[in-house]
Design an enzyme around this catalytic site. Structure first.
Site, short mmCIF file in Angstrom:
data_model
loop_
_atom_site.label_atom_id
_atom_site.label_comp_id
_atom_site.label_asym_id
_atom_site.label_seq_id
_atom_site.Cartn_x
_atom_site.Cartn_y
_atom_site.Cartn_z
N ASN A 56 -10.17 -0.80 0.88
CA ASN A 56 -8.71 -0.70 0.80
C ASN A 56 -8.25 -1.32 -0.52
OD1 ASN A 56 -5.95 -1.06 1.00
ND2 ASN A 56 -5.98 -1.81 3.10
N HIS A 87 -3.52 6.78 2.71
CA HIS A 87 -3.92 5.43 2.29
C HIS A 87 -5.26 5.11 2.94
CE1 HIS A 87 -4.15 1.26 1.59
NE2 HIS A 87 -3.69 0.87 2.76
N CYS A 132 0.83 -1.23 0.00
CA CYS A 132 0.00 0.00 0.00
C CYS A 132 0.85 1.27 0.00
CB CYS A 132 -0.93 0.00 1.21
SG CYS A 132 -1.81 -1.54 1.42
O1 UT7 Z 1 -3.33 -1.67 3.87
C1 UT7 Z 1 -2.92 -2.24 5.07
C2 UT7 Z 1 -3.80 -3.40 5.36
N1 UT7 Z 1 -4.18 -3.57 6.69
C3 UT7 Z 1 -5.07 -2.83 7.35
O2 UT7 Z 1 -5.39 -1.74 7.01
C4 UT7 Z 1 -5.67 -3.45 8.55
C5 UT7 Z 1 -5.63 -2.65 9.75
N2 UT7 Z 1 -6.52 -3.25 10.74
C6 UT7 Z 1 -7.84 -2.99 10.78
O3 UT7 Z 1 -8.37 -2.24 9.97
C7 UT7 Z 1 -8.64 -3.61 11.91
O4 UT7 Z 1 -7.75 -4.34 12.73
C8 UT7 Z 1 -9.80 -4.53 11.45
C9 UT7 Z 1 -10.90 -3.72 10.81
C10 UT7 Z 1 -9.29 -5.59 10.48
C11 UT7 Z 1 -10.42 -5.23 12.66
O5 UT7 Z 1 -10.82 -4.27 13.61
P1 UT7 Z 1 -10.39 -4.42 15.15
O6 UT7 Z 1 -11.03 -3.33 15.88
O7 UT7 Z 1 -8.90 -4.53 15.20
O8 UT7 Z 1 -11.08 -5.76 15.54
P2 UT7 Z 1 -10.43 -7.09 16.14
O9 UT7 Z 1 -9.67 -7.82 15.10
O10 UT7 Z 1 -9.74 -6.76 17.44
O11 UT7 Z 1 -11.74 -7.90 16.46
C12 UT7 Z 1 -12.72 -7.43 17.41
C13 UT7 Z 1 -13.93 -8.38 17.34
C14 UT7 Z 1 -13.52 -9.84 17.39
O12 UT7 Z 1 -14.51 -10.55 18.12
P3 UT7 Z 1 -14.28 -10.96 19.66
O13 UT7 Z 1 -13.04 -11.81 19.65
O14 UT7 Z 1 -14.09 -9.67 20.39
O15 UT7 Z 1 -15.53 -11.69 20.00
C15 UT7 Z 1 -13.56 -10.28 15.96
O16 UT7 Z 1 -13.78 -11.65 15.80
O17 UT7 Z 1 -14.61 -8.21 16.10
C16 UT7 Z 1 -14.75 -9.47 15.45
N3 UT7 Z 1 -14.72 -9.27 14.01
C17 UT7 Z 1 -15.85 -9.02 13.30
N4 UT7 Z 1 -17.14 -8.91 13.66
C18 UT7 Z 1 -18.03 -8.66 12.69
C19 UT7 Z 1 -13.66 -9.25 13.18
N5 UT7 Z 1 -14.07 -9.00 11.92
C20 UT7 Z 1 -15.42 -8.86 11.97
C21 UT7 Z 1 -16.40 -8.60 11.00
N6 UT7 Z 1 -17.69 -8.49 11.41
N7 UT7 Z 1 -16.10 -8.41 9.71
#
Ligand code: UT7
Length: 325
Positions: A282, A252, A113
């Site tokens: 993204n 980005h 990215c």
């Molecule tokens: O270009 C570079 C590429 N990378 C990025 O830009 C990624 C950067 N990271 C992010 O944007 C975020 O980490 C995410 C959007 C991917 C995830 O958000 P988060 O606030 O970091 O969530 P998390 O991974 O800590 O998950 C929190 C909860 C989890 O459930 P529990 O364990 O608390 O019960 C996940 O299983 O949210 C759950 N979860 C979802 N729930 C509904 C993860 N993905 C989803 C989803 N829908 N799509």
């Protein structure tokens, strides 16, 4: 010494749309979660027979037309991508053939990215040292082809697109400063494997599609907020400016929480930040040039404005640039 100035902008997005309602049908997620946690509403998805070079070619043609330049005049084409059609020839060579840029050298770079800003850094050097006068840089990715549509932690994020810019030697200020960097030690936090399947990486992917993107999302997000703010502040200082001189930040488009978290650290108000993530998600290498195209063509960035491009991504890598439009 000449400056490197952008004289033409182009972009391309595929027609097919995966909106949040569609994502709800394929993984356990919902519009509210995706909107609040990422800011994304829709992503554009390439057709099965549509590849990165096809999108890059469309964006290239638009940028050349915008610059009133014939493809034969180009000295160099750089494509920033992690989803080239082939290992070889490079995507840049395919684009060179497609547009008929017979006199241009051509190569791809892989900085995920951060790729477009990295390409900008390379183009700036070639123009400032007098090697080349006319360079086409493209950021293009078909992430849908390497996305695991069973992994709700990643598939809701990604889309396909291409963005392009023509740079020319100019007496006017253009790319004023660029800063790029990498932290390979944390590289395996965001991966898409290929020839090598080492035991540790295979272990992490039990129950997942090992050929697709795998990411430690929360860790990448933490890194992103910090590094985007640092890189932007550094490059603004290198240009001899302060944040008050900056009309717009074009970041980005990874996640609105990352974007506004970083801009807050920079001391930039939300109205000075360009966001189009709701429409495209993204799109990796295409994210910054597509946003740049829309910022310039919508009048959010006006001629004479000083703006900052800033990104982070796989590698892990980052890059920031100050441009005078
Ligand atoms: O270009 C570079 C590429 N990378 C990025 O830009 C990624 C950067 N990271 C992010 O944007 C975020 O980490 C995410 C959007 C991917 C995830 O958000 P988060 O606030 O970091 O969530 P998390 O991974 O800590 O998950 C929190 C909860 C989890 O459930 P529990 O364990 O608390 O019960 C996940 O299983 O949210 C759950 N979860 C979802 N729930 C509904 C993860 N993905 C989803 C989803 N829908 N799509």
């Amino acid at each position: 010494m000449s400056n490197a100035k952008i004289t033409g902008y182009g972009y391309y997005v595929p027609e097919k749309v995966y909106d949040n309602a569609y994502m709800e049908q394929i993984v356990e997620t919902n519009d509210e979660w995706i909107t609040q946690r990422t800011g994304i509403k829709e992503r554009r998805i390439a057709k099965d027979n549509e590849y990165t070079s096809d999108m890059a070619t469309e964006a290239a043609r638009m940028a050349l037309e915008d610059a009133h330049m014939a493809a034969e005049a180009l000295d160099l084409i750089i494509v920033a991508t992690i989803t080239a059609d082939y290992h070889t020839p490079s995507c840049a060579c395919v684009v060179q053939k497609n547009i008929g840029a017979a006199h241009a050298a051509a190569f791809d770079i892989n900085a995920a990215c951060s790729g477009f800003v990295t390409a900008l850094a390379i183009a700036k050097q070639f123009i400032e040292n007098g090697t080349y006068q006319k360079i086409l840089i493209i950021g293009a990715d078909t992430l849908s082809k390497i996305t695991d549509y069973k992994d709700r932690g990643t598939c809701i994020l990604f889309g396909d697109a291409a963005g392009a810019a023509v740079l020319e030697a100019s007496a006017e200020p253009g790319v004023m400063a660029v800063d790029i960097g990498a932290n390979g030690a944390d590289g395996m936090k965001l991966t898409s494997l290929d020839l090598k399947a080492d035991a540790e990486e295979t272990e992490k992917r039990v129950g997942k599609d090992a050929s697709k993107i795998f990411m430690a999302g929360a860790e990448v997000m933490k890194f992103a907020v910090k590094i985007m703010a640092e890189a932007a502040s550094k490059v603004v200082a290198e240009a001899g400016l302060t944040m008050d001189d900056i009309a717009l930040i074009v970041p980005h488009q990874a996640n609105t929480r990352i974007i506004y978290g970083a801009s807050k650290r920079m001391g930039i108000s939300d109205d000075k930040v360009f966001v189009n993530i709701q429409k495209y998600g993204n799109t990796s290498g295409a994210s910054i040039p597509v946003a740049l195209y829309e910022a310039v063509k919508s009048g959010r960035a006006k001629p004479g404005d000083k703006i900052v491009l800033v990104g982070f991504g796989g590698g892990l890598t980052w890059g920031a640039a100050v441009l005078q439009i």
